[in-house]
Motif scaffolding. Structure first.
Motif, mmCIF file in Angstrom:
data_model
loop_
_atom_site.group_PDB
_atom_site.id
_atom_site.type_symbol
_atom_site.label_atom_id
_atom_site.label_comp_id
_atom_site.label_asym_id
_atom_site.label_seq_id
_atom_site.Cartn_x
_atom_site.Cartn_y
_atom_site.Cartn_z
ATOM 1 N N GLU A 93 0.868 -1.184 0.000
ATOM 2 C CA GLU A 93 0.000 0.000 0.000
ATOM 3 C C GLU A 93 0.902 1.231 0.000
ATOM 4 O OE1 GLU A 93 -3.078 2.790 0.250
ATOM 5 O OE2 GLU A 93 -3.128 0.695 -0.387
ATOM 6 N N PHE A 94 0.720 2.106 -0.996
ATOM 7 C CA PHE A 94 1.526 3.316 -1.153
ATOM 8 C C PHE A 94 0.585 4.507 -1.111
ATOM 9 C CE2 PHE A 94 3.997 6.568 -3.221
ATOM 10 C CZ PHE A 94 5.324 6.242 -2.985
ATOM 11 N N GLU A 95 0.828 5.446 -0.161
ATOM 12 C CA GLU A 95 -0.017 6.624 0.007
ATOM 13 C C GLU A 95 0.837 7.892 0.037
ATOM 14 O OE1 GLU A 95 -3.597 5.872 2.761
ATOM 15 O OE2 GLU A 95 -1.935 4.791 3.701
ATOM 16 N N GLY A 96 0.176 9.032 -0.103
ATOM 17 C CA GLY A 96 0.867 10.313 -0.011
ATOM 18 C C GLY A 96 1.038 10.962 -1.361
ATOM 19 N N SER A 97 1.950 11.943 -1.420
ATOM 20 C CA SER A 97 2.184 12.660 -2.669
ATOM 21 C C SER A 97 3.449 12.193 -3.378
ATOM 22 C CB SER A 97 2.273 14.167 -2.393
ATOM 23 O OG SER A 97 3.372 14.441 -1.546
ATOM 24 N N ASN A 120 -14.148 -12.085 2.327
ATOM 25 C CA ASN A 120 -13.561 -10.991 1.576
ATOM 26 C C ASN A 120 -12.364 -11.492 0.769
ATOM 27 O OD1 ASN A 120 -12.402 -8.638 0.607
ATOM 28 N ND2 ASN A 120 -12.998 -7.462 2.399
ATOM 29 N N GLY A 121 -12.588 -11.815 -0.485
ATOM 30 C CA GLY A 121 -11.550 -12.364 -1.346
ATOM 31 C C GLY A 121 -10.700 -11.332 -2.053
ATOM 32 N N GLN A 122 -10.934 -10.060 -1.795
ATOM 33 C CA GLN A 122 -10.133 -9.037 -2.463
ATOM 34 C C GLN A 122 -8.725 -9.039 -1.877
ATOM 35 O OE1 GLN A 122 -13.432 -6.106 -1.879
ATOM 36 N NE2 GLN A 122 -12.719 -5.420 -3.899
ATOM 37 N N ALA A 123 -7.739 -9.103 -2.761
ATOM 38 C CA ALA A 123 -6.354 -9.274 -2.333
ATOM 39 C C ALA A 123 -5.422 -8.567 -3.311
ATOM 40 C CB ALA A 123 -6.021 -10.759 -2.246
ATOM 41 N N GLU A 124 -5.294 -7.255 -3.166
ATOM 42 C CA GLU A 124 -4.460 -6.480 -4.077
ATOM 43 C C GLU A 124 -2.980 -6.827 -3.931
ATOM 44 O OE1 GLU A 124 -6.867 -5.085 -2.236
ATOM 45 O OE2 GLU A 124 -7.916 -3.552 -3.364
ATOM 46 N N THR A 125 -2.285 -6.738 -5.032
ATOM 47 C CA THR A 125 -0.830 -6.783 -4.981
ATOM 48 C C THR A 125 -0.319 -5.373 -4.730
ATOM 49 O OG1 THR A 125 -0.733 -8.672 -6.455
ATOM 50 C CG2 THR A 125 1.253 -7.349 -6.275
ATOM 51 N N LEU A 126 -0.816 -4.414 -5.491
ATOM 52 C CA LEU A 126 -0.412 -3.021 -5.317
ATOM 53 C C LEU A 126 -1.644 -2.157 -5.124
ATOM 54 C CD1 LEU A 126 1.769 -0.772 -5.388
ATOM 55 C CD2 LEU A 126 1.420 -0.669 -7.867
ATOM 56 N N GLY A 127 -1.670 -1.421 -4.027
ATOM 57 C CA GLY A 127 -2.689 -0.411 -3.788
ATOM 58 C C GLY A 127 -2.004 0.937 -3.799
ATOM 59 N N PHE A 128 -2.229 1.727 -4.834
ATOM 60 C CA PHE A 128 -1.616 3.052 -4.930
ATOM 61 C C PHE A 128 -2.690 4.093 -4.669
ATOM 62 C CE2 PHE A 128 -0.198 6.872 -7.191
ATOM 63 C CZ PHE A 128 1.039 7.045 -6.590
ATOM 64 N N ASP A 129 -2.659 4.662 -3.470
ATOM 65 C CA ASP A 129 -3.630 5.667 -3.058
ATOM 66 C C ASP A 129 -2.925 7.006 -2.881
ATOM 67 O OD1 ASP A 129 -6.299 4.264 -2.553
ATOM 68 O OD2 ASP A 129 -4.843 2.928 -1.618
ATOM 69 N N GLY A 130 -2.149 7.376 -3.869
ATOM 70 C CA GLY A 130 -1.382 8.608 -3.787
ATOM 71 C C GLY A 130 -1.782 9.598 -4.850
ATOM 72 N N THR A 131 -1.226 10.792 -4.727
ATOM 73 C CA THR A 131 -1.460 11.828 -5.732
ATOM 74 C C THR A 131 -0.281 11.934 -6.691
ATOM 75 O OG1 THR A 131 -0.562 13.508 -4.238
ATOM 76 C CG2 THR A 131 -2.959 13.159 -4.208
ATOM 77 N N GLY A 132 0.753 11.150 -6.473
ATOM 78 C CA GLY A 132 1.915 11.138 -7.354
ATOM 79 C C GLY A 132 1.695 10.189 -8.525
ATOM 80 N N THR A 150 -5.357 1.549 -8.331
ATOM 81 C CA THR A 150 -4.608 2.804 -8.344
ATOM 82 C C THR A 150 -5.533 4.018 -8.342
ATOM 83 O OG1 THR A 150 -4.500 2.840 -10.757
ATOM 84 C CG2 THR A 150 -2.692 1.736 -9.612
ATOM 85 N N THR A 151 -4.986 5.142 -7.910
ATOM 86 C CA THR A 151 -5.715 6.414 -7.950
ATOM 87 C C THR A 151 -4.963 7.474 -8.738
ATOM 88 O OG1 THR A 151 -4.707 7.159 -5.884
ATOM 89 C CG2 THR A 151 -6.820 6.020 -5.712
ATOM 90 N N GLY A 152 -3.675 7.350 -8.881
ATOM 91 C CA GLY A 152 -2.877 8.366 -9.567
ATOM 92 C C GLY A 152 -2.524 7.942 -10.977
ATOM 93 N N LYS A 153 -1.705 8.737 -11.626
ATOM 94 C CA LYS A 153 -1.239 8.413 -12.971
ATOM 95 C C LYS A 153 -0.285 7.222 -12.892
ATOM 96 C CE LYS A 153 -1.503 13.162 -14.567
ATOM 97 N NZ LYS A 153 -0.756 14.328 -15.029
ATOM 98 N N PHE A 167 -9.413 -7.212 -11.859
ATOM 99 C CA PHE A 167 -8.049 -7.226 -11.343
ATOM 100 C C PHE A 167 -7.185 -6.043 -11.772
ATOM 101 C CE2 PHE A 167 -7.827 -9.678 -15.209
ATOM 102 C CZ PHE A 167 -6.578 -9.446 -15.741
ATOM 103 N N ILE A 168 -7.698 -5.187 -12.610
ATOM 104 C CA ILE A 168 -7.033 -3.918 -12.919
ATOM 105 C C ILE A 168 -8.096 -2.847 -12.800
ATOM 106 C CG2 ILE A 168 -5.867 -2.529 -14.660
ATOM 107 C CD1 ILE A 168 -4.835 -5.113 -15.925
ATOM 108 N N TRP A 169 -7.945 -1.950 -11.818
ATOM 109 C CA TRP A 169 -8.945 -0.889 -11.715
ATOM 110 C C TRP A 169 -8.364 0.365 -11.107
ATOM 111 C CZ3 TRP A 169 -12.050 0.407 -7.128
ATOM 112 C CH2 TRP A 169 -11.709 -0.315 -5.995
ATOM 113 N N MET A 170 -8.973 1.468 -11.515
ATOM 114 C CA MET A 170 -8.566 2.782 -11.047
ATOM 115 C C MET A 170 -9.760 3.427 -10.373
ATOM 116 S SD MET A 170 -7.018 5.982 -13.165
ATOM 117 C CE MET A 170 -5.323 5.432 -13.071
ATOM 118 N N GLU A 171 -9.510 4.033 -9.214
ATOM 119 C CA GLU A 171 -10.595 4.593 -8.419
ATOM 120 C C GLU A 171 -10.901 6.056 -8.712
ATOM 121 O OE1 GLU A 171 -11.173 3.171 -4.294
ATOM 122 O OE2 GLU A 171 -9.033 2.788 -4.495
#
Length: 186
Positions: A93-97, A120-132, A150-153, A167-171
């Protein structure tokens, strides 16, 4: 194996785990964490403003001999710093700017819902909740539902991505995710 982190001033320091190197990052700057060949059984978390490169010391396809692997999902919640169940079920899990660069490594959330109890079978490999931004080169990402969230670019170049449900989604709307010359397996 021990990992080596180099900071913006070219100072190097060794750490026993990837997470201990991430914990040592304070403030902004650029940091490279070099991972020798091997398997790292860790659930990772970072929140901050730095640009971090996780680099596998290999040229193997999809970084197959530098592996970060552990089981985590919405019932296990092995990560406790993410602030929500969604963020706590990731392998990383990666957060911040800050910005994240991944190269020459394989990340596997080893949770296997066929052999587990819970709902709850959701099991992310990468959760990117950043603005970077995220950039990944020659990497593999494997899991089941929500392998990449992911949330950023984001830019994934010559990567292998495997999952089965959403399995690939952007929030976030208005952001861009580019999967260039990737192998996507469902």
């Amino acid at each position: 194996p021990k990992v080596t982190m180099t900071d913006s001033a070219s100072q190097k320091k060794q750490y026993d785990t990837i997470q201990s190197a991430l914990n040592a990052i304070k403030g902004e700057g650029e940091y490279t964490i070099l991972l020798p060949e091997g398997t790292y059984e860790e659930v990772l978390y970072y929140k901050g403003d730095a640009t971090i490169t996780l680099s596998g010391d290999t040229k193997a396809a999809y970084g197959k001999d530098v592996v970060i692997a552990k089981d985590n999902n919405g019932d296990l919640l092995r990560l406790t710093r993410g602030g929500s169940a969604q963020k706590n079920r990731c392998l990383f899990e990666f957060e911040g700017s800050g910005n994240l660069i991944l190269e020459n490594l394989t990340m596997i959330n080893t949770y296997d819902r066929a052999n587990a109890t819970g709902s709850n079978g959701q099991a992310e490999t990468l959760g990117f909740d950043g603005t970077g931004t995220v950039a990944a080169y020659n990497c593999a990402f494997k899991s089941h539902q929500d392998t990449l969230r992911t949330t950023g670019k984001t830019w994934f170049y010559k990567c292998y991505i495997e999952g089965d449900t959403d399995f690939i989604w952007m929030e976030s709307s208005g952001k861009v995710a580019l999967y260039e010359e990737c192998e996507i397996v469902s």
